[in-house]
Design an enzyme around this catalytic site. Structure first.
Site, PDB file in Angstrom:
ATOM      1  N   PHE A  26       0.998  -1.278  -0.024  1.00 21.58           N
ATOM      2  CA  PHE A  26      -0.036  -0.002   0.015  1.00 21.58           C
ATOM      3  C   PHE A  26       0.906   1.225  -0.031  1.00 21.58           C
ATOM      4  O   PHE A  26       0.703   2.399  -0.542  1.00 21.58           O
ATOM      5  CB  PHE A  26      -0.774   0.085   1.200  1.00 21.58           C
ATOM      6  CG  PHE A  26      -1.590   1.336   1.521  1.00 21.58           C
ATOM      7  CD1 PHE A  26      -2.793   1.513   0.848  1.00 21.58           C
ATOM      8  CD2 PHE A  26      -1.280   2.061   2.319  1.00 21.58           C
ATOM      9  CE1 PHE A  26      -3.435   2.775   0.847  1.00 21.58           C
ATOM     10  CE2 PHE A  26      -1.901   3.424   2.595  1.00 21.58           C
ATOM     11  CZ  PHE A  26      -3.109   3.643   1.625  1.00 21.58           C
ATOM     12  N   GLU A  84       4.243   1.630  15.474  1.00 18.06           N
ATOM     13  CA  GLU A  84       5.106   1.282  14.222  1.00 18.06           C
ATOM     14  C   GLU A  84       4.206   1.152  12.935  1.00 18.06           C
ATOM     15  O   GLU A  84       4.594   1.768  12.133  1.00 18.06           O
ATOM     16  CB  GLU A  84       6.180   0.156  14.432  1.00 18.06           C
ATOM     17  CG  GLU A  84       6.910  -0.271  13.327  1.00 18.06           C
ATOM     18  CD  GLU A  84       8.066   1.130  13.194  1.00 18.06           C
ATOM     19  OE1 GLU A  84       8.424   1.027  11.705  1.00 18.06           O
ATOM     20  OE2 GLU A  84       8.267   1.830  13.979  1.00 18.06           O
ATOM     21  N   TYR A  87      -2.390  -1.512  10.302  1.00 16.60           N
ATOM     22  CA  TYR A  87      -3.028  -2.017   8.936  1.00 16.60           C
ATOM     23  C   TYR A  87      -4.263  -2.698   8.884  1.00 16.60           C
ATOM     24  O   TYR A  87      -4.552  -3.605   9.974  1.00 16.60           O
ATOM     25  CB  TYR A  87      -2.134  -2.833   8.175  1.00 16.60           C
ATOM     26  CG  TYR A  87      -2.398  -3.250   6.854  1.00 16.60           C
ATOM     27  CD1 TYR A  87      -2.436  -2.128   5.815  1.00 16.60           C
ATOM     28  CD2 TYR A  87      -2.967  -4.469   6.497  1.00 16.60           C
ATOM     29  CE1 TYR A  87      -2.909  -2.547   4.526  1.00 16.60           C
ATOM     30  CE2 TYR A  87      -3.222  -4.741   4.983  1.00 16.60           C
ATOM     31  CZ  TYR A  87      -3.271  -3.567   4.260  1.00 16.60           C
ATOM     32  OH  TYR A  87      -3.686  -3.909   3.060  1.00 16.60           O
ATOM     33  N   VAL A  88      -5.334  -2.044   8.136  1.00 19.91           N
ATOM     34  CA  VAL A  88      -6.558  -2.851   8.139  1.00 19.91           C
ATOM     35  C   VAL A  88      -6.815  -3.244   6.468  1.00 19.91           C
ATOM     36  O   VAL A  88      -6.461  -2.351   5.770  1.00 19.91           O
ATOM     37  CB  VAL A  88      -7.612  -1.778   8.635  1.00 19.91           C
ATOM     38  CG1 VAL A  88      -9.127  -2.284   8.374  1.00 19.91           C
ATOM     39  CG2 VAL A  88      -7.505  -1.459  10.256  1.00 19.91           C
ATOM     40  N   GLY A  96     -14.733   0.593  11.265  1.00 18.33           N
ATOM     41  CA  GLY A  96     -14.451   1.059  12.537  1.00 18.33           C
ATOM     42  C   GLY A  96     -13.210   0.201  13.204  1.00 18.33           C
ATOM     43  O   GLY A  96     -12.818   0.283  14.494  1.00 18.33           O
ATOM     44  N   ASN A 125      -0.320  10.295   2.346  1.00 18.82           N
ATOM     45  CA  ASN A 125      -1.669   9.400   2.675  1.00 18.82           C
ATOM     46  C   ASN A 125      -2.779  10.436   3.325  1.00 18.82           C
ATOM     47  O   ASN A 125      -2.733  10.574   4.591  1.00 18.82           O
ATOM     48  CB  ASN A 125      -1.011   8.423   3.619  1.00 18.82           C
ATOM     49  CG  ASN A 125      -2.167   7.301   3.677  1.00 18.82           C
ATOM     50  OD1 ASN A 125      -3.436   7.541   3.440  1.00 18.82           O
ATOM     51  ND2 ASN A 125      -1.880   6.310   4.377  1.00 18.82           N
ATOM     52  N   TYR A 132      -6.648  10.466  11.641  1.00 16.02           N
ATOM     53  CA  TYR A 132      -5.926  10.706  12.762  1.00 16.02           C
ATOM     54  C   TYR A 132      -6.094  12.043  13.241  1.00 16.02           C
ATOM     55  O   TYR A 132      -6.303  12.023  14.419  1.00 16.02           O
ATOM     56  CB  TYR A 132      -4.479  10.552  12.378  1.00 16.02           C
ATOM     57  CG  TYR A 132      -3.756   9.396  11.753  1.00 16.02           C
ATOM     58  CD1 TYR A 132      -4.175   7.970  12.391  1.00 16.02           C
ATOM     59  CD2 TYR A 132      -2.726   8.891  11.091  1.00 16.02           C
ATOM     60  CE1 TYR A 132      -3.985   6.742  12.085  1.00 16.02           C
ATOM     61  CE2 TYR A 132      -2.481   8.088  10.561  1.00 16.02           C
ATOM     62  CZ  TYR A 132      -3.029   6.661  10.991  1.00 16.02           C
ATOM     63  OH  TYR A 132      -2.509   5.466  10.758  1.00 16.02           O
TER      64      TYR A 132
END
Length: 160
Positions: A26, A84, A87-88, A96, A125, A132
């Site tokens: 990604f 660090e 990831y999803v 969620g 990104n 965030y």
């Protein structure tokens, strides 16, 4: 769908490595992943763990992870929690899971007496940056991360 966050266990090492590889893809850096399962096992579950990980599951299916470790602030005299990697999987985004991972780590930081919870994000990104900021994170715009690796590291160590 129910999101569960659980501590990673040694059987999760192949999953964690795959999610790290997916994150690298990604981030357009697939060729940079040199970690192996034995390396991750040692780092996470060896006699002197360097990091910890949690796994996010949706209805029992692993869909994400966060890998983190403690850092230390000389100014506050307290340790912090450094994320660090988070990831999803693409199919679980928007459910969620990322928020649940951040909330879990924030709670862990508070429980452990940490005064900071921080991470880095690539400046391109924009979707992650918006996410965030919505969670209350603030960019540290006056700071620039520096890194020394490879031959430059060996040279700096006087081992070239």
């Amino acid at each position: 769908m129910t999101t569960q966050i659980r501590p990673a266990n040694s059987a999760d090492v192949p999953l964690i490595l795959q999610l790290v590889r997916d994150l690298a893809a990604f981030e357009r850096e697939s060729d940079k992943v040199i970690a192996t399962e034995p390396m991750l096992f040692e780092a996470l579950f060896g006699p002197h763990p360097a990091a910890e990980a949690v796994i996010a599951e949706l209805d029992g299916t692993p869909v994400g992870m966060a890998l983190f470790f403690h850092n230390f602030s000389t100014w506050t005299g307290w340790r912090g929690l450094y994320l660090e990697d988070l990831y999803v999987t693409p199919e679980a985004r928007g459910a969620g899971v990322g928020k649940a991972l951040l909330q879990h780590l924030a709670a862990l930081a508070v429980e452990r007496g940490c005064t900071r919870f921080e991470w880095s994000v690539l400046d391109w990104n924009e979707k992650a940056i918006r996410f965030y900021k919505a969670m209350g994170a603030e960019p540290m715009e006056e700071w620039t991360v520096y890194r020394v690796t490879g031959d430059a590291l060996a040279s700096l160590a006087g081992r070239d």
